[in-house]
Design an enzyme around this catalytic site. Structure first.
Site, PDB file in Angstrom:
ATOM      1  CE1 TYR A 151      13.677  -9.223   6.079  1.00 29.64           C
ATOM      2  CE2 TYR A 151      14.039 -10.216   8.246  1.00 29.64           C
ATOM      3  CZ  TYR A 151      13.774  -9.102   7.464  1.00 29.64           C
ATOM      4  OH  TYR A 151      13.606  -7.875   8.053  1.00 29.64           O
ATOM      5  CD  GLU A 152      13.297 -17.916   6.980  1.00 30.37           C
ATOM      6  OE1 GLU A 152      13.920 -18.538   7.851  1.00 30.37           O
ATOM      7  OE2 GLU A 152      12.909 -16.741   7.131  1.00 30.37           O
ATOM      8  CG  LEU A 153       8.773 -17.760   4.430  1.00 29.61           C
ATOM      9  CD1 LEU A 153       7.459 -17.568   5.189  1.00 29.61           C
ATOM     10  CD2 LEU A 153       9.010 -19.221   4.122  1.00 29.61           C
TER      11      LEU A 153
ATOM     12  CG  ASP B 134      -0.373  -0.229   2.516  1.00 27.55           C
ATOM     13  OD1 ASP B 134      -1.121  -0.247   3.502  1.00 27.55           O
ATOM     14  OD2 ASP B 134       0.853  -0.376   2.595  1.00 27.55           O
TER      15      ASP B 134
ATOM     16  CB  THR C 283       1.840  -7.895   1.027  1.00 26.87           C
ATOM     17  OG1 THR C 283       2.276  -8.258   2.347  1.00 26.87           O
ATOM     18  CG2 THR C 283       0.329  -7.980   0.988  1.00 26.87           C
ATOM     19  CB  ILE C 284       4.477 -12.862   1.965  1.00 23.00           C
ATOM     20  CG1 ILE C 284       5.176 -12.144   3.118  1.00 23.00           C
ATOM     21  CG2 ILE C 284       5.369 -12.959   0.745  1.00 23.00           C
ATOM     22  CD1 ILE C 284       6.421 -12.866   3.633  1.00 23.00           C
ATOM     23  CG  ASP C 285       2.601  -9.270   5.712  1.00 25.24           C
ATOM     24  OD1 ASP C 285       3.368 -10.243   5.782  1.00 25.24           O
ATOM     25  OD2 ASP C 285       2.915  -8.112   6.055  1.00 25.24           O
TER      26      ASP C 285
ATOM     27  N   GLY D 244       4.020 -10.583   9.225  1.00 29.46           N
ATOM     28  CA  GLY D 244       2.609 -10.220   9.203  1.00 29.46           C
ATOM     29  C   GLY D 244       2.396  -9.014  10.092  1.00 29.46           C
ATOM     30  NE  ARG D 245       4.762  -3.001   8.961  1.00 32.36           N
ATOM     31  CZ  ARG D 245       5.712  -2.552   9.767  1.00 32.36           C
ATOM     32  NH1 ARG D 245       5.392  -2.020  10.925  1.00 32.36           N
ATOM     33  NH2 ARG D 245       6.973  -2.635   9.428  1.00 32.36           N
TER      34      ARG D 245
END
Length: 428
Positions: free
Chosen positions: A309-311, A108, A133-135, A180-181
Site C-alpha cells: 500500500y505504501e508503494l 485486466d 499494475t505494480i505486479d 503480487g496476486r
C-alpha cells in the site's frame, strides 16, 4: 473542429503514474480537438446512474500532475458487467455526456469492462485501455513492464534495505509480504535488488500446489543455514500470491485450531478474487514459524510487515513519468485512428513504437481476463536471484561436513536432518 468528448477513468488499485496517463491523454486529447471529461472512481458512480461525479478536464488542471502519485480521478474496483442495469446506466450517462471516445486505465478487470463498452457500442464509442499494475503480471509484448512496477520496486527496495539493517542490529528476522496476486515479479524484484536473505514466489513450485509445511521449511532451512554461519538475523520476502497458491483449505489445515478467521476475513471482491489484503499472511507465517522453530529448539523473534500500500501512490520515478506520457499520448493517437472504430485495444509500446493490442486477442473468453505473465523460473535472471539467496541446496546434503554442521544447529543427526529437510532441496 470538436471531435466530441473524450472520457477518462481509472479502475482497480492505484499505481504510480496514473496521473501521468491522465495528464498526457488530457493534453493530447484537447490538442486534437476533444473536450475531455474525467469520471471519478472508475465505473462506480456512472454504473449507478450518478452523474454528479464528473469533472471537465483542462490543460491547466493536469499540467503539473504527471510527477505526482495517486490519481486526481480516484479509482474503484466496480465491475459494471455484473449487472445489465449498471451497463444500461453507464451507456445512458455516456450518451447524455456525448462521450465518443474513452480511455480507461487499470488492470485486466478494468480492461474486461472496457472491452464490453467497445463491443456493445459497435464503434460509437472508441475505447483505448492503458494497462497498469505494480505486479507487472500483464502479458505485454516482450519484457515491457506495466507502468508503476518500476516505481513500486524502487521504493520497496529502500524499505527492505532499512529493515535488513534493523534485522542485523537487533538480531531478528523480518517476514515481508509483497503485493503480487498472480505473479512474483514485485517480490523477486525487491528481494533481488535489496539483497534480501530469501524470497519465495508461487512460480518456483512450477504449477503445483505447495503446502504450508513446505513454505515454512524453506524459510526454516534458510534460518538454520544462517545460524550455521553464526548469523542470527535475516529478511525473507514472500509474494502475497502464495496465499492463493496454498489455497484456503491448505491454510485452514495449517492453523493449529483451524480458525483461519483469526488472521482475517475470507472475502472476495466484485471480480471473484480472494481479497488477499484481508488475510494477515505475515502474522500467520510468523505464528507458524515460531511454533515450528520452538520444536526444533530455536527461539526466534519475527517481525511481519506487509509491503504494498505504501508503494502504490508513490511519486513515479523518471522511467514511469516518461512511460506514462507515452501511454497517454498513444491512447489518444489510437482513438483517432480508423482501427479504433473497428475494435477496442490495450495500448502497449515496443521499441518506442505504440502497439494497440485488440481486446479480443488479449482477453481469455473463458476467464474474461488477460493471461498472467509469470516469472520465468527457467531463465538466468531467476537463476541469479537464487544463487544469492540463502536456502538449502543439494550440495548441503551431499557434503558430509556441511550436512553435519547444519544438523548440529537443531541437534539432529545428519541422516535425521536429511530426512526432515532434504525434500526442499530436491534430495530424497
Amino acid at each position: 473542429m470538436s471531435k466530441g468528448r473524450l472520457g477518462i477513468l481509472v479502475g482497480g488499485g492505484p499505481a504510480p503514474g496514473l496521473n501521468g496517463v491522465i495528464a498526457a491523454a488530457t493534453i493530447e486529447g484537447i490538442n486534437q480537438g476533444y473536450e475531455v471529461i474525467g469520471f471519478r472512481d472508475g465505473f462506480k458512480h456512472i454504473a449507478a446512474g450518478d452523474e454528479t461525479q464528473i469533472k471537465p478536464l483542462s490543460i491547466r488542471d493536469v499540467k503539473d500532475i504527471h510527477s505526482k502519485g495517486g490519481s486526481i480521478l480516484g479509482t474503484a474496483r466496480t465491475n459494471p458487467t455484473k449487472s445489465e442495469e449498471h451497463m444500461q446506466n453507464l451507456f445512458r450517462v455516456f450518451e447524455e455526456m456525448g462521450i465518443t471516445a474513452l480511455v480507461t486505465i487499470g488492470g485486466d478487470d478494468t480492461a474486461y469492462s472496457a472491452s464490453h463498452v467497445a463491443r456493445r457500442s459497435n464503434g460509437k464509442i472508441r475505447v483505448a485501455h492503458v494497462p497498469k499494475t505494480i505486479d507487472n503480471d500483464l502479458p505485454l509484448p516482450g519484457s515491457t513492464p506495466t507502468f508503476g512496477f518500476e516505481t513500486a520496486r524502487h521504493n520497496g527496495v529502500y524499505i527492505v534495505r532499512n529493515l535488513a539493517e534493523d534485522a542485523r542490529t537487533t538480531s531478528r528476522w523480518y517476514i515481508i509480504i509483497s503485493m503480487g496476486r498472480a505473479a512474483g515479479h514485485l517480490a523477486l524484484g525487491i528481494a533481488k535488488a535489496s539483497a534480501a536473505t530469501l524470497c519465495v514466489i508461487p512460480e518456483e513450485f512450477r504449477n503445483r500446489q505447495p503446502t504450508v509445511d513446505e513454505v515454512c521449511d524453506i524459510i526454516i532451512g534458510s534460518i538454520i543455514k544462517r545460524r550455521a554461519e553464526g548469523l542470527q538475523y535475516g529478511v525473507v520476502v514472500l509474494a502475497e500470491g502464495l496465499v492463493e497458491s496454498l489455497g484456503e483449505q491448505g491454510l485452514i489445515k495449517a492453523v493449529p485450531d483451524g480458525q483461519l478467521e483469526r488472521f482475517g476475513k475470507v472475502m472476495r471482491d466484485d471480480h471473484g478474487h480472494l481479497r488477499l489484503g484481508e488475510i494477515e499472511f505475515g502474522r500467520l507465517m510468523k505464528e507458524l514459524l515460531t511454533q515450528r522453530l520452538e520444536k526444533l529448539g530455536i527461539k526466534m523473534t519475527f517481525i511481519d510487515k506487509d509491503l504494498g500500500y505504501e508503494l502504490r501512490c508513490a511519486d513515479p520515478v523518471p522511467f514511469d513519468a516518461e512511460y506514462t506520457r507515452d501511454l497517454g499520448y498513444g491512447a489518444v493517437k489510437f482513438l483517432l485512428s480508423p482501427e479504433s472504430q473497428k475494435y477496442g485495444a490495450i495500448i502497449s509500446f515496443v521499441d518506442g513504437k505504440m502497439i494497440p493490442l485488440p481486446f479480443e486477442k488479449m482477453l481469455d473468453p473463458k476467464t474474461n481476463r488477460m493471461q498472467n505473465r509469470k516469472v520465468n523460473v527457467d531463465g538466468e535472471a531467476y537463476e541469479c536471484a537464487c544463487a544469492y539467496m540463502i536456502r538449502l541446496e543439494r550440495e548441503d546434503f551431499e557434503d558430509e561436513r556441511k550436512l553435519a554442521k547444519l544438523a548440529g544447529v537443531v541437534s539432529m543427526k545428519p541422516q535425521e536432518f536429511r530426512t526432515r529437510f532434504g525434500y526442499v532441496a530436491g534430495v530424497k
